[in-house]
Design a protein around this motif. Structure first.
Motif, PDB file in Angstrom:
ATOM      1  N   SER A  67      -0.322   6.487  -6.829  1.00 31.00           N
ATOM      2  CA  SER A  67      -1.499   7.352  -6.963  1.00 31.00           C
ATOM      3  C   SER A  67      -1.109   8.826  -6.912  1.00 31.00           C
ATOM      4  N   VAL A  68      -0.134   9.161  -6.044  1.00 32.51           N
ATOM      5  CA  VAL A  68       0.324  10.553  -5.967  1.00 32.51           C
ATOM      6  C   VAL A  68       1.038  10.943  -7.254  1.00 32.51           C
ATOM      7  N   ASN A  69       1.851  10.041  -7.807  1.00 32.97           N
ATOM      8  CA  ASN A  69       2.546  10.324  -9.071  1.00 32.97           C
ATOM      9  C   ASN A  69       1.569  10.532 -10.212  1.00 32.97           C
ATOM     10  N   GLU A  70       0.502   9.742 -10.217  1.00 34.84           N
ATOM     11  CA  GLU A  70      -0.509   9.896 -11.268  1.00 34.84           C
ATOM     12  C   GLU A  70      -1.214  11.237 -11.139  1.00 34.84           C
ATOM     13  N   PHE A  75       0.823  -1.209   0.000  1.00 33.30           N
ATOM     14  CA  PHE A  75       0.000   0.000   0.000  1.00 33.30           C
ATOM     15  C   PHE A  75       0.857   1.260   0.000  1.00 33.30           C
ATOM     16  N   ILE A  76       2.120   1.163   0.467  1.00 30.95           N
ATOM     17  CA  ILE A  76       3.012   2.328   0.398  1.00 30.95           C
ATOM     18  C   ILE A  76       3.327   2.645  -1.059  1.00 30.95           C
ATOM     19  N   GLN A  77       3.614   1.601  -1.832  1.00 30.14           N
ATOM     20  CA  GLN A  77       3.891   1.802  -3.249  1.00 30.14           C
ATOM     21  C   GLN A  77       2.646   2.258  -3.993  1.00 30.14           C
ATOM     22  N   GLN A  78       1.478   1.717  -3.597  1.00 28.14           N
ATOM     23  CA  GLN A  78       0.220   2.142  -4.219  1.00 28.14           C
ATOM     24  C   GLN A  78      -0.042   3.621  -3.955  1.00 28.14           C
ATOM     25  N   LEU A 130       0.069  13.851  -9.816  1.00 23.40           N
ATOM     26  CA  LEU A 130       1.066  14.848 -10.200  1.00 23.40           C
ATOM     27  C   LEU A 130       1.120  15.031 -11.712  1.00 23.40           C
ATOM     28  N   LYS A 131       1.075  13.925 -12.467  1.00 21.45           N
ATOM     29  CA  LYS A 131       1.113  13.999 -13.934  1.00 21.45           C
ATOM     30  C   LYS A 131      -0.099  14.764 -14.474  1.00 21.45           C
ATOM     31  N   ILE A 132      -1.270  14.466 -13.903  1.00 19.01           N
ATOM     32  CA  ILE A 132      -2.500  15.139 -14.365  1.00 19.01           C
ATOM     33  C   ILE A 132      -2.427  16.637 -14.069  1.00 19.01           C
ATOM     34  N   THR A 133      -1.978  16.977 -12.847  1.00 21.62           N
ATOM     35  CA  THR A 133      -1.874  18.384 -12.456  1.00 21.62           C
ATOM     36  C   THR A 133      -0.865  19.125 -13.334  1.00 21.62           C
ATOM     37  N   THR A 134       0.267  18.470 -13.597  1.00 19.49           N
ATOM     38  CA  THR A 134       1.316  19.095 -14.430  1.00 19.49           C
ATOM     39  C   THR A 134       0.808  19.361 -15.837  1.00 19.49           C
ATOM     40  N   ARG A 135       0.099  18.384 -16.427  1.00 17.09           N
ATOM     41  CA  ARG A 135      -0.451  18.577 -17.783  1.00 17.09           C
ATOM     42  C   ARG A 135      -1.442  19.726 -17.823  1.00 17.09           C
ATOM     43  N   GLN A 183       7.303  20.202  -5.184  1.00 18.18           N
ATOM     44  CA  GLN A 183       6.613  20.101  -3.899  1.00 18.18           C
ATOM     45  C   GLN A 183       6.047  18.694  -3.697  1.00 18.18           C
ATOM     46  N   TYR A 184       5.446  18.148  -4.747  1.00 20.63           N
ATOM     47  CA  TYR A 184       4.883  16.799  -4.669  1.00 20.63           C
ATOM     48  C   TYR A 184       5.978  15.775  -4.384  1.00 20.63           C
ATOM     49  N   LYS A 185       7.096  15.889  -5.087  1.00 24.05           N
ATOM     50  CA  LYS A 185       8.182  14.927  -4.902  1.00 24.05           C
ATOM     51  C   LYS A 185       8.768  15.011  -3.492  1.00 24.05           C
ATOM     52  N   ASP A 186       8.911  16.230  -2.978  1.00 22.13           N
ATOM     53  CA  ASP A 186       9.404  16.396  -1.609  1.00 22.13           C
ATOM     54  C   ASP A 186       8.430  15.781  -0.609  1.00 22.13           C
ATOM     55  N   MET A 187       7.133  15.966  -0.864  1.00 18.21           N
ATOM     56  CA  MET A 187       6.117  15.413   0.029  1.00 18.21           C
ATOM     57  C   MET A 187       6.168  13.888   0.036  1.00 18.21           C
TER      58      MET A 187
END
Length: 315
Positions: free
Chosen positions: A135-138, A128-131, A140-145, A162-166
């Motif tokens: 989910s956060v990376n996904e 669940f940590i990897q999940q 992040l991609k949507i927000t960046t686009r 900021q997302y990566k640091d979090m």
């Protein structure tokens, strides 16, 4: 013979109660989120009364019932709440102090949590940590686009950082989150179930009022050492020592805050502050970030200078 008959009868009734609570927890939305805190109760009641041999038989029967009701999920709830409840009840039978019961029960819940996490990763490949990371990376991609589509390229880079640091911070402090969530859960279980046990005739160790509680003074030295190690050596993010120092600092910071709450409620009592005002102040402490630091400072002062003891001596 009569004693064995009574033990069997009471064990059967408590197992039936456990089965009902487990069914409600698993299959009744919303209500299950409340009922779950009563799952340890049947185990507390039985283990607070009977010998070790009877406890083993009771737990074995609970395992069978859990598998019949919901398979693997039944075992998950049994391991988390049943084992913790059994430990609580057995320690009550041995007349241990409430802080000791809280400590050992927290360790039991923590070991169960870590064991379930290891099993889910090793056997079922469910991390669940990897999940959470995925989910956060996904997101992040949507927000960046979206930001780049609106011509906010520089803002997109800032949000990405900021997302990566979090993500790095959260992954680093997961051990602390395990410990703190276990402590909080067990404390709630005690608050919910101990009054019921008392009403049912179980002698519960008398604990000190919240305002009179205090943590070991040695924790203040550990806090200072962890703070100094973080400021002086500043271990690189992602390294083993960074994880150790950060997790130790987070846990000890929470303990300083908890000590500060003890002091605050001591002052409330001395000033005869109304219960309603106490509740409002407590809510504000968790809502306004600066109050968290003020309360933590109270805890540090109390541990370092015996604030409450000195005040009592002066009076």
């Amino acid at each position: 013979m009569l004693k064995n008959t009574r033990q069997l009868t009471e064990g059967a009734v408590l197992l039936a109660a456990f089965a009902i609570i487990l069914l409600l927890t698993l299959y009744v939305p919303f209500l299950g989120a409340i009922i779950i805190f009563f799952l340890p109760l049947p185990f507390m009641l039985f283990t607070a009364k009977y010998n070790f041999k009877g406890i083993i038989v009771f737990l074995a029967a609970a395992v069978i019932i859990s598998i019949i009701i919901s398979g693997i999920w039944g075992i998950v709830y049994l391991l988390l709440f049943g084992a913790t409840g059994a430990v609580m009840g057995y320690l009550i039978q041995k007349n241990k102090s409430r802080p000791f019961i809280l400590l050992i029960s927290t360790v039991t819940f923590l070991i169960s949590t870590v064991a379930l996490y290891a099993i889910s990763v090793g056997l079922f490949h469910m991390n669940f940590i990897q999940q959470f990371n995925d989910s956060v990376n996904e997101s992040l991609k949507i927000t960046t686009r979206m930001l780049k589509g609106m011509g906010q390229g520089s803002q997109a880079d800032k949000v990405t950082k900021q997302y990566k640091d979090m993500i790095v911070t959260i992954k680093t402090i997961f051990p602390s989150l395990f410990v703190l969530s276990s402590l909080f859960t067990v404390y709630i279980l005690q608050i919910v179930n101990f009054p019921i046990l008392k009403r049912l005739g179980i002698t519960i160790p008398v604990g000190k009022p919240f305002r009179e509680l205090t943590l070991p003074r040695s924790l203040l030295w550990y806090y200072i050492i962890a703070l100094g190690a973080n400021l002086i050596f500043h271990p690189a993010a992602g390294t083993y020592w960074h994880a150790v120092v950060i997790n130790l600092f987070y846990v000890l910071s929470l303990l300083m805050f908890l000590q500060g709450l003890f002091v605050l409620y001591y002052l409330f009592h001395k000033r005869s502050i109304s219960r309603g005002f106490q509740i409002i102040v407590t809510i504000l402490i968790f809502v306004v970030p600066i109050f968290l630091y003020v309360v933590s400072l109270l805890g540090i002062i109390d541990l370092g200078f015996d604030f409450r003891k000195r005040r009592e001596n002066k009076q």
